[in-house]
Design a protein around this motif. Structure first.
Motif, short mmCIF file in Angstrom:
data_model
loop_
_atom_site.label_atom_id
_atom_site.label_comp_id
_atom_site.label_asym_id
_atom_site.label_seq_id
_atom_site.Cartn_x
_atom_site.Cartn_y
_atom_site.Cartn_z
N GLY A 273 0.77 -1.23 0.00
CA GLY A 273 0.00 0.00 0.00
C GLY A 273 0.81 1.28 0.00
N PHE A 274 2.14 1.18 -0.12
CA PHE A 274 2.96 2.38 -0.18
C PHE A 274 3.12 2.78 -1.65
CE2 PHE A 274 7.12 4.50 -0.61
CZ PHE A 274 7.00 5.49 0.34
N ALA A 275 2.92 4.06 -1.97
CA ALA A 275 2.95 4.51 -3.35
C ALA A 275 4.39 4.67 -3.84
CB ALA A 275 2.19 5.84 -3.48
N ALA A 276 5.05 3.52 -4.02
CA ALA A 276 6.46 3.55 -4.44
C ALA A 276 6.57 3.93 -5.91
CB ALA A 276 7.08 2.18 -4.22
N ARG A 277 7.52 4.85 -6.18
CA ARG A 277 7.85 5.16 -7.57
C ARG A 277 8.98 4.21 -8.00
NH1 ARG A 277 7.32 10.15 -4.96
NH2 ARG A 277 9.58 10.37 -4.88
N SER A 278 9.47 4.36 -9.21
CA SER A 278 10.52 3.45 -9.67
C SER A 278 11.89 3.85 -9.12
CB SER A 278 10.59 3.43 -11.20
OG SER A 278 11.76 2.70 -11.57
N GLY A 279 12.55 2.92 -8.50
CA GLY A 279 13.93 3.12 -8.10
C GLY A 279 14.89 2.49 -9.09
#
Lengths: 406, 406
Positions: A387-393
Motif C-alpha cells: 500500500g505504499f505509493a512507491a515510484r521506480s527506483g
C-alpha cells in the motif's frame, strides 16, 4: 535423520553475510593437510602475503584468526590491553559499544569519545580526547554497519605517535570494499571478517599487526607448558588474559617457529586465501569503485522510490545503506515479502534503529549492477503490495550505472 | 599471484587433522544464508539435535562454538570459572597442562591431581582430591592425544554432585571415535572439535552443557549494549571475562531469542552438521567398534614390526597410538620418507615425548582397514630403508582384521 544441506538460492543483500564467491566455496572443497605439512605452511605463508596486499600494508604479522570477525576484535583488544590500561574508544554505533563491552570484560580503564548514531566522530575531537586522557590504546570502528557510517581515520597513526599510544581498528565491514590503507593510516592492529566485502563465509578473521604492536605483544609472551622449549623466556609485561586469543603465541605459530597453538582451521584458511586472491586479481581500486557505484545506485534508487536514506551523506559507507521504513509500513512484513516472493534478504537494524530502518548491503560478490537493480525492483514491488505509493527506483539506479559506463 | 588451492592427496594418519569425509567437504560448498533466515536457524536447530545424539545426551544446550577445539575449551572454562574460583584439574599430558594454563589466565585458584605421561589418574585419587579441596569445577581431558591415553570418567558426575561442583571434559580427540556418554558420566560441559574422529575440518567446536551448568552460566549473563532489550536484567554472578566466549550470550543466540552475538560461521556449521549426520548414520556403536579395531590393528602391526608401543595398554585411546622411535633411527627422517615416498603423514610428539615417539592416528574417515594396512606397510618400508630390521606389521594387522570379520 535430517536431509543433506541444500539451502535455497537466496540473494543476500543485507549487511552481511552475503553470498560467497563460487570460487571460495570451491576452494573449501579441497581436502585437508597436516598442519605442519610443507604445503600447509606454504598456504599459510601465501595467505599472509595476500592479506598484506588486501590490507595495503608491509606488516610482517598479517594472518588470520580462527573465529568470526568478533574473534579478531577480541584477540586484538586482549593482546593490546593490559589490565588497568587506559583505552580511548571512538563510538558511534553498535560495534563501538562492543569495543566498550570487551574492554570492560578485560578490566581496562576506558574512556569514550562519542557521536550520535548516524554521525561520525570529528577527528579533532578524537585528538582532543587523546591528548587529554593519554590512553595506551585508541580503538575505533572503520565502518559500523549498525549505522552505515564510515569513521575517518587518516591521522590516527600520527596522533598515536604523538601521545605514545597503539591503535586498533575494526575493518570487518569495509575490508575489500572500501580502502583500508593500514600503513597510510599508521594503524597498529586492524582486523576484519570474510563475510562482508571479501565475499566468503564467516569464521576466519584477517588481522594485521605493526612491528610496534608486535613488540608490545611479544613483551607479554608466556608460552604455554607442554610446548615450551626448556630455555624459553617469557616477556616482562602482563600475561595476556586469554590463551586462544594470545597473539604472541599465534604469531609464534604463524612464524618459522611453527610453535603449535590451535590446529589451524584448514578449510577456512583455504577460503580466506581465495577471498584475498579474488580481491587482488580484481584489483583494489576497481573493487572500491565497484562498491562505491553500487552504494550510490542503492541510495539513488531508494530516494527515487520515495524513501528517505538514513545518516550523514558525507560519511556513508559505500557498501551498506540505511533506508527509513515509511510510516504505516511494517518493516518486517516487507522483509518477509522480499524473502518469500523474491528470495532476497535485506537487513533489519539494532538498538535505537530497530524497526526504524532497513539496511541494504551491496558487498563483495553482490556489489553488482544486476543485483542492485533486482533488489530495488523487488523492494518497490513489495512496498506497493503493502500500500505504499512507491515510484521506480530501478530507473534511477540504472541511469546511474549507465552514466558511469560500468 | 599464487595459484588456486590444490593440495596433494595425502593420507593423514597423525593425531589429527585427518582427511575429511568427502560428504563434509561437499556440504561446505553450499552457498551461504542470512544468519536469521528460517532455513539457517533450521540448520542450527538440526545441528543441535544431531549433536545431542553424538554426545549421547538430552542436554538442550548442545551446539557449536565458532573456533577450533581450543575455542571450545576456553569458552567452557571462562564461562564456568569465576575469578578466584577453585578448579581441580586432572592432568597427565599436554592438554591437561593447557587446562592449567587457561585457568591461570582466568585468575582461577586451581589445584591439580596428576599422573605421569603415559598413565591416567586413578579415579579414587580424583575423588580424594575433590573431597579435600572442594573445588567449584573439576576439569579433565578424556583422550589426551599427547600421551594417547584415555582418562576414565565414569563416576565424574556422581563425585561432582557429592561435593557440589560442576565438571568440564575435553573430548576433542575422542568424540565420534570412542564413547563419550555425557549423560551417563553426568558431565556438565563437554567440548570437542571436528578434525579428529568426526572427520571434518578444524574450526568448529561442538559443545554440550547440562541444565545445571546453564543455570550457573545464565547467572553470569550480562547482555551487551547495542542489542540488549530495554527491560533486560543481568545475572547476579560475576560477568564472564570474555565476550566471544560468553556462553550465556551464545546460548541466547542459539535459543528462540536469536539474540545476535557473532555471525555464525555458516560453512563450518554445514560441516559440523554433516559430520554428525555421518556419525549417526553409521551408528555410534559401529563407529566405536571400527575405531577400536583400527587401533588394535595399529598396535599389533607396530609390535609385529618390532617396535615398542608407548603407554599403558589398559587405558590406550583406540584412535591414536604412540610408537617408540627405535634407537639409531631419526624419527623426523622416517616422517619425511613417509610423506615424500608414500604421501602419508604420521605424527610427531610434544614436550617430554618429542623425538621419542611417533603418533599414528586412525580416526574418522581414516579408521579403515586399507588405510591402517597401507600405513603399516609404508612404515616398515621406511624403517628398512633407514637400516632398521623391520619385520612385517601388515600381516599381523591383516590377521586381526580377518579374525574380526570386519
Amino acid at each position: 535423520m535430517f536431509a543433506e544441506i541444500d539451502p535455497p538460492q537466496r540473494l543476500l543483500m543485507g549487511p552481511g553475510p552475503v553470498n560467497a564467491y563460487p570460487r571460495v566455496l570451491r576452494a573449501m572443497s579441497a581436502d585437508l593437510l597436516g598442519q605442519f605439512d610443507p604445503e600447509m605452511t606454504g598456504y599459510m605463508n601465501e595467505t599472509m602475503a595476500l592479506y598484506r596486499g588486501v590490507f595495503q600494508t608491509q606488516n610482517r604479522w598479517t594472518f588470520v584468526i580462527d573465529g568470526t570477525a568478533r574473534a579478531g576484535i577480541e584477540a586484538a583488544l586482549v593482546s593490546l590491553t593490559e589490565p588497568g590500561a587506559k583505552v580511548l574508544i571512538v563510538r558511534s554505533g553498535r560495534f563501538g559499544l562492543l569495543l566498550t563491552e570487551i574492554c570492560e570484560r578485560l578490566g581496562a580503564d576506558y574512556v569514550t569519545v562519542d557521536a550520535d548514531w548516524g554521525q561520525v566522530v570529528p577527528f579533532d575531537r578524537i585528538a582532543q580526547a587523546a591528548r587529554a586522557h593519554r590512553p595506551q590504546v585508541i580503538a575505533a570502528i572503520h565502518g559500523d554497519t549498525s549505522t552505515t557510517m564510515a569513521q575517518p581515520l587518516d591521522s590516527l597513526g600520527e596522533l598515536c605517535r604523538e601521545i605514545g599510544a597503539l591503535s586498533y581498528v575494526d575493518a570487518t565491514a569495509t575490508l575489500g570494499g572500501m580502502s583500508v590503507p593500514v600503513d597510510a593510516w599508521g594503524a597498529d592492529i586492524v582486523t576484519a571478517g570474510l563475510q562482508k566485502c571479501l565475499g566468503g563465509p564467516s569464521g576466519s578473521a584477517p588481522i594485521t599487526i605493526s612491528d610496534r604492536a608486535a613488540e608490545f605483544i611479544f613483551a607479554r609472551r608466556h608460552t604455554e607448558k607442554g610446548i615450551r622449549a626448556s630455555d624459553a623466556t617469557d616477556g616482562n609485561r602482563a600475561r595476556i588474559g586469554s590463551n586462544y586469543f594470545d597473539l604472541a603465541m599465534i604469531m609464534d605459530y604463524w612464524s618459522e617457529k611453527r610453535l603449535n597453538h590451535h590446529t589451524e582451521a584448514t578449510s577456512m584458511l583455504y577460503a580466506a586465501r581465495e577471498c584475498a586472491r579474488i580481491a587482488l586479481q580484481e584489483g583494489l581500486e576497481a573493487r572500491f569503485a565497484r562498491h562505491e557505484l553500487a552504494g550510490r545506485a542503492v541510495v539513488a534508487g531508494a530516494r527515487a522510490i520515495g524513501l528517505a536514506v538514513y545518516g550523514d551523506d558525507a560519511h556513508r559507507m559505500t557498501n551498506v545503506t540505511g533506508i527509513f521504513i515509511p510510516d504505516a509500513i511494517d518493516g518486517e512484513t516487507i522483509r518477509r515479502r522480499m524473502r518469500e516472493d523474491f528470495e532476497i534478504e535485506i537487513g533489519t537494524a539494532f538498538g535505537p534503529l530497530a524497526g526504524k530502518i532497513w539496511r541494504i548491503g551491496a558487498m563483495g560478490y553482490n556489489a553488482r549492477k544486476h543485483k542492485v537493480l533486482i533488489t530495488l525492483g523487488a523492494l518497490e514491488g513489495c512496498l506497493r503490495a503493502e500500500g505504499f505509493a512507491a515510484r521506480s527506483g530501478v530507473d534511477a539506479a540504472l541511469e546511474m550505472y549507465e552514466a558511469s559506463h560500468a
